[in-house]
Structures are given as structure tokens and as C-alpha cells.
Write a protein that holds these residues in place. Structure first.
Motif, PDB file in Angstrom:
ATOM      1  N   SER A 236      51.661 -29.565 -51.397  1.00 59.90           N
ATOM      2  CA  SER A 236      50.396 -30.121 -50.923  1.00 59.90           C
ATOM      3  C   SER A 236      50.139 -31.485 -51.546  1.00 59.90           C
ATOM      4  CB  SER A 236      49.247 -29.158 -51.260  1.00 59.90           C
ATOM      5  OG  SER A 236      48.004 -29.723 -50.901  1.00 59.90           O
ATOM      6  N   LEU A 237      50.376 -31.587 -52.855  1.00 56.59           N
ATOM      7  CA  LEU A 237      50.186 -32.858 -53.541  1.00 56.59           C
ATOM      8  C   LEU A 237      51.175 -33.903 -53.037  1.00 56.59           C
ATOM      9  CD1 LEU A 237      48.888 -34.584 -55.749  1.00 56.59           C
ATOM     10  CD2 LEU A 237      50.553 -33.616 -57.355  1.00 56.59           C
ATOM     11  N   SER A 238      52.426 -33.509 -52.878  1.00 54.45           N
ATOM     12  CA  SER A 238      53.434 -34.477 -52.448  1.00 54.45           C
ATOM     13  C   SER A 238      53.119 -35.020 -51.067  1.00 54.45           C
ATOM     14  CB  SER A 238      54.831 -33.851 -52.466  1.00 54.45           C
ATOM     15  OG  SER A 238      55.013 -32.905 -51.434  1.00 54.45           O
ATOM     16  N   ARG A 239      52.582 -34.185 -50.224  1.00 54.97           N
ATOM     17  CA  ARG A 239      52.211 -34.637 -48.880  1.00 54.97           C
ATOM     18  C   ARG A 239      51.085 -35.658 -48.941  1.00 54.97           C
ATOM     19  NH1 ARG A 239      51.005 -30.628 -43.803  1.00 54.97           N
ATOM     20  NH2 ARG A 239      50.465 -32.227 -42.280  1.00 54.97           N
ATOM     21  N   ALA A 240      50.066 -35.367 -49.721  1.00 53.17           N
ATOM     22  CA  ALA A 240      48.925 -36.273 -49.838  1.00 53.17           C
ATOM     23  C   ALA A 240      49.337 -37.601 -50.465  1.00 53.17           C
ATOM     24  CB  ALA A 240      47.820 -35.623 -50.660  1.00 53.17           C
ATOM     25  N   VAL A 241      50.106 -37.525 -51.552  1.00 52.69           N
ATOM     26  CA  VAL A 241      50.530 -38.727 -52.270  1.00 52.69           C
ATOM     27  C   VAL A 241      51.406 -39.601 -51.385  1.00 52.69           C
ATOM     28  CG1 VAL A 241      52.004 -39.550 -54.154  1.00 52.69           C
ATOM     29  CG2 VAL A 241      50.322 -37.738 -54.565  1.00 52.69           C
ATOM     30  N   SER A 242      52.408 -39.007 -50.777  1.00 58.52           N
ATOM     31  CA  SER A 242      53.380 -39.790 -50.013  1.00 58.52           C
ATOM     32  C   SER A 242      52.738 -40.456 -48.801  1.00 58.52           C
ATOM     33  CB  SER A 242      54.556 -38.915 -49.578  1.00 58.52           C
ATOM     34  OG  SER A 242      54.121 -37.818 -48.793  1.00 58.52           O
ATOM     35  N   ARG A 243      51.914 -39.721 -48.087  1.00 62.63           N
ATOM     36  CA  ARG A 243      51.260 -40.312 -46.913  1.00 62.63           C
ATOM     37  C   ARG A 243      50.367 -41.479 -47.307  1.00 62.63           C
ATOM     38  NH1 ARG A 243      49.435 -35.741 -42.522  1.00 62.63           N
ATOM     39  NH2 ARG A 243      51.519 -34.917 -42.075  1.00 62.63           N
ATOM     40  N   ARG A 244      49.583 -41.270 -48.353  1.00 63.63           N
ATOM     41  CA  ARG A 244      48.672 -42.336 -48.776  1.00 63.63           C
ATOM     42  C   ARG A 244      49.440 -43.570 -49.253  1.00 63.63           C
ATOM     43  NH1 ARG A 244      43.406 -43.048 -50.915  1.00 63.63           N
ATOM     44  NH2 ARG A 244      43.173 -45.308 -51.101  1.00 63.63           N
ATOM     45  N   LEU A 245      50.508 -43.370 -49.993  1.00 67.25           N
ATOM     46  CA  LEU A 245      51.250 -44.506 -50.508  1.00 67.25           C
ATOM     47  C   LEU A 245      51.944 -45.284 -49.392  1.00 67.25           C
ATOM     48  CD1 LEU A 245      52.796 -43.133 -53.826  1.00 67.25           C
ATOM     49  CD2 LEU A 245      50.883 -44.722 -53.549  1.00 67.25           C
ATOM     50  N   VAL A 246      52.527 -44.583 -48.428  1.00 65.67           N
ATOM     51  CA  VAL A 246      53.174 -45.293 -47.322  1.00 65.67           C
ATOM     52  C   VAL A 246      52.153 -46.099 -46.537  1.00 65.67           C
ATOM     53  CG1 VAL A 246      54.466 -45.055 -45.176  1.00 65.67           C
ATOM     54  CG2 VAL A 246      55.060 -43.634 -47.120  1.00 65.67           C
ATOM     55  N   ARG A 247      51.015 -45.503 -46.275  1.00 72.70           N
ATOM     56  CA  ARG A 247      49.994 -46.233 -45.523  1.00 72.70           C
ATOM     57  C   ARG A 247      49.476 -47.438 -46.305  1.00 72.70           C
ATOM     58  NH1 ARG A 247      47.711 -40.466 -43.832  1.00 72.70           N
ATOM     59  NH2 ARG A 247      48.826 -40.214 -41.859  1.00 72.70           N
ATOM     60  N   THR A 248      49.374 -47.286 -47.619  1.00 68.60           N
ATOM     61  CA  THR A 248      48.922 -48.407 -48.433  1.00 68.60           C
ATOM     62  C   THR A 248      49.994 -49.487 -48.506  1.00 68.60           C
ATOM     63  OG1 THR A 248      47.560 -46.878 -49.725  1.00 68.60           O
ATOM     64  CG2 THR A 248      47.936 -49.049 -50.664  1.00 68.60           C
ATOM     65  N   CYS A 249      51.248 -49.085 -48.604  1.00 69.63           N
ATOM     66  CA  CYS A 249      52.333 -50.067 -48.531  1.00 69.63           C
ATOM     67  C   CYS A 249      52.244 -50.867 -47.238  1.00 69.63           C
ATOM     68  CB  CYS A 249      53.687 -49.357 -48.591  1.00 69.63           C
ATOM     69  SG  CYS A 249      54.200 -48.799 -50.233  1.00 69.63           S
ATOM     70  N   PHE A 250      52.021 -50.167 -46.145  1.00 67.06           N
ATOM     71  CA  PHE A 250      51.965 -50.855 -44.859  1.00 67.06           C
ATOM     72  C   PHE A 250      50.764 -51.794 -44.760  1.00 67.06           C
ATOM     73  CE2 PHE A 250      50.153 -51.047 -40.570  1.00 67.06           C
ATOM     74  CZ  PHE A 250      51.131 -51.821 -39.971  1.00 67.06           C
ATOM     75  N   THR A 251      49.575 -51.303 -45.122  1.00 70.35           N
ATOM     76  CA  THR A 251      48.401 -52.163 -44.964  1.00 70.35           C
ATOM     77  C   THR A 251      48.418 -53.339 -45.934  1.00 70.35           C
ATOM     78  OG1 THR A 251      47.113 -50.575 -46.292  1.00 70.35           O
ATOM     79  CG2 THR A 251      46.891 -50.460 -43.892  1.00 70.35           C
ATOM     80  N   LEU A 252      49.176 -53.227 -47.031  1.00 67.91           N
ATOM     81  CA  LEU A 252      49.353 -54.381 -47.912  1.00 67.91           C
ATOM     82  C   LEU A 252      49.934 -55.561 -47.136  1.00 67.91           C
ATOM     83  CD1 LEU A 252      49.565 -55.817 -50.682  1.00 67.91           C
ATOM     84  CD2 LEU A 252      51.762 -54.646 -50.995  1.00 67.91           C
ATOM     85  N   VAL A 253      50.909 -55.283 -46.275  1.00 71.60           N
ATOM     86  CA  VAL A 253      51.588 -56.359 -45.543  1.00 71.60           C
ATOM     87  C   VAL A 253      51.110 -56.499 -44.098  1.00 71.60           C
ATOM     88  CG1 VAL A 253      53.619 -56.062 -47.003  1.00 71.60           C
ATOM     89  CG2 VAL A 253      53.525 -54.884 -44.809  1.00 71.60           C
TER      90      VAL A 253
END
Length: 269
Positions: free
Chosen positions: A180-197
Motif C-alpha cells: 500500500s505504501l509503495s503504491r502511494a509513494v511511487s505514484r506520487r513521485l512519478v507524478r511529481t517528477c512529471f509536473t516538475l518538467v
């Protein structure tokens, strides 16, 4: 009409998803959700209902994908509203094997239409949500472009989330908790990586693998970690070392780089 990179011909983010794109395997779940929400929430409480995620985008995989719903209420959610949503989640998840979890988000229309959430939850409704029941709030919201303001207000609070993730990782005692944690962490980080650029790329995508690749084009030195996060988002892990890499290495770097590029998200009450 969508032209390129998730934008319409005017350069605004095109609304993704539609009921026409719901895969046939998920149509019974969507129909049941519509019927049961209308029965569980009286008209004086419920304003409108929306689908979001892979189901309305047409990319959901039976037995793998979840069903994501947003309920817009006339008032701010109460404990009774949350209990009703929890019961709905459990019932749908237990009855339909094609969904791997059901998530119901609750929000008041005052919040969704308010100035503070104009470039976060408001944008979410207008661009990422597909109407299922009731009046579409998107008609009362602006059109959005892939700007630095949008980046700041959607994911500019990552630094606030990292301590909570560390606490959850330390406390996780079961494989289910780690997944559950890995799903939340990974999704949020990928989306943040994307919105950074996103403002530099000049478009929008919700596809996590594509998001990681867009980010990798600007930050090749972090590409491996972004791709790891995208892979874990598809297949949650129990690997504590992989989670620690995301939370304690990619996360702090990303939060600092994000703040430098776009600023920090406006504080919420």
C-alpha cells in the motif's frame, strides 16, 4: 478535440477520459457504482459524481486496476459521509473481481470551486475527472494550461509528505502495508517528477510510464529512479530498500528541485 501531448487546439489541457472509453469488463462496476451512490447519498447531500484514473481513460486491466471515484457534496464531508463511502468501497471491491480496490474521494463543492483549490482540486475535476452523475462542475471552472502555477499547486508540497512516508515505512509490519505504501509513494513521485518538467515539455499525460520518460529526458541522472517508481506503481513492492531509495534519495532531491523551479504550494488549513 485533443491534438498533441494532451492539449486541445487552443493549447489547454484536454479533459481526459470519457464513459465511452470504459472497458467492457468494467462497465458493470461503473453501473453498480452509479446506482449505489445515488441510493446511498440523498440529493440534498450529493451534488455530482466523477470517475478518474485508468477506467475512464480506457486503459484499465481486469484484476489489476482499481476504480477511482470522486463525490462532490453540497457541504463539506462529515464522518457519516465518510462511513457511507467506506461501505461503498468495501461492497464494490468485494463483489467485482475485475477491480483491485475501490477508492472514493469526498469533497465539498465549496472547496472544489474555491480559489485556494483552483489549480489543484479544481483542475483535477476539470481535466482529469469524467462526469458520472449530476451537474458537471467543470462548467464553472477555467481552462488550464501546463504552467508553473499549475505545477506548484498540484505537487509543490512533496516535502510535507516525506516525513509521513518515513513513519509509515518504519511502522509497516505486513506485506500488505508495504505494498500500500509503495503504491502511494511511487505514484506520487512519478507524478511529481512529471509536473516538475511539465511546463518545459508543454503538455500533459497521466500515463505513469510516459511521465517517467518525459522526466528522464530532462534529468537523465535521475532516470533510473523515475523508472523504478513507475515500475513499482504498476506492481507494488515489499522491498524496503527500494522504498527507502525513493523516499530518502529521490524524494528529498525532488522536493528541493521542485521548490527551486516552481515554489511551494500555498498552505492549506
Amino acid at each position: 478535440m485533443t491534438t498533441t501531448q494532451g492539449l486541445d487546439r487552443d493549447g489547454c489541457i484536454a479533459r481526459e477520459g470519457s464513459l465511452d472509453r470504459v472497458p467492457p469488463a468494467f462497465a458493470p462496476v461503473v453501473a453498480a457504482a452509479r446506482e449505489r451512490i445515488a441510493a446511498a447519498f440523498a440529493p440534498d447531500r450529493l451534488h455530482s459524481v466523477y470517475l478518474y484514473g485508468t477506467v475512464p481513460r480506457g486503459t484499465a486491466v481486469p484484476g489489476v486496476s482499481d476504480l477511482d471515484l470522486l463525490l462532490a457534496l453540497h457541504h463539506e464531508p462529515t464522518a457519516a459521509d465518510r462511513a457511507g463511502a467506506d461501505a461503498l468501497e468495501a461492497a464494490l471491491d468485494g463483489e467485482f473481481a475485475q477491480v483491485n480496490g475501490v477508492g472514493v474521494v469526498l469533497a465539498g463543492t465549496g472547496t472544489l470551486l474555491g480559489e485556494l483549490e483552483r489549480h489543484d482540486l479544481g483542475w483535477f475535476v476539470a481535466c482529469l475527472c469524467t462526469p458520472l452523475l449530476g451537474e458537471d462542475l467543470a462548467a464553472r471552472l477555467p481552462r488550464y494550461r501546463p504552467t508553473s502555477l499549475l505545477a506548484r499547486e498540484t505537487n509543490g508540497d512533496l516535502a510535507l509528505v516525506l516525513p509521513r512516508w518515513r513513519e509509515r515505512l518504519a511502522a509497516a509490519g505486513t506485506e500488505a502495508e508495504l505494498r500500500s505504501l509503495s503504491r502511494a509513494v511511487s505514484r506520487r513521485l512519478v507524478r511529481t517528477c512529471f509536473t516538475l518538467v511539465m511546463p518545459r515539455w508543454g503538455g500533459w499525460t497521466s500515463d505513469l510510464a510516459a511521465s517517467a520518460e518525459v522526466f528522464a529526458g530532462y534529468y537523465p541522472e535521475r532516470a533510473t529512479q523515475a523508472r523504478l517508481a513507475a515500475a513499482i506503481a504498476r506492481t507494488p513492492t515489499t522491498d524496503r530498500a527500494a522504498l527507502a531509495t525513493l523516499i530518502d534519495d529521490l524524494g528529498p532531491w525532488l522536493a528541493a528541485e521542485y521548490a527551486a523551479a516552481h515554489g511551494v504550494k500555498a498552505p492549506r488549513p
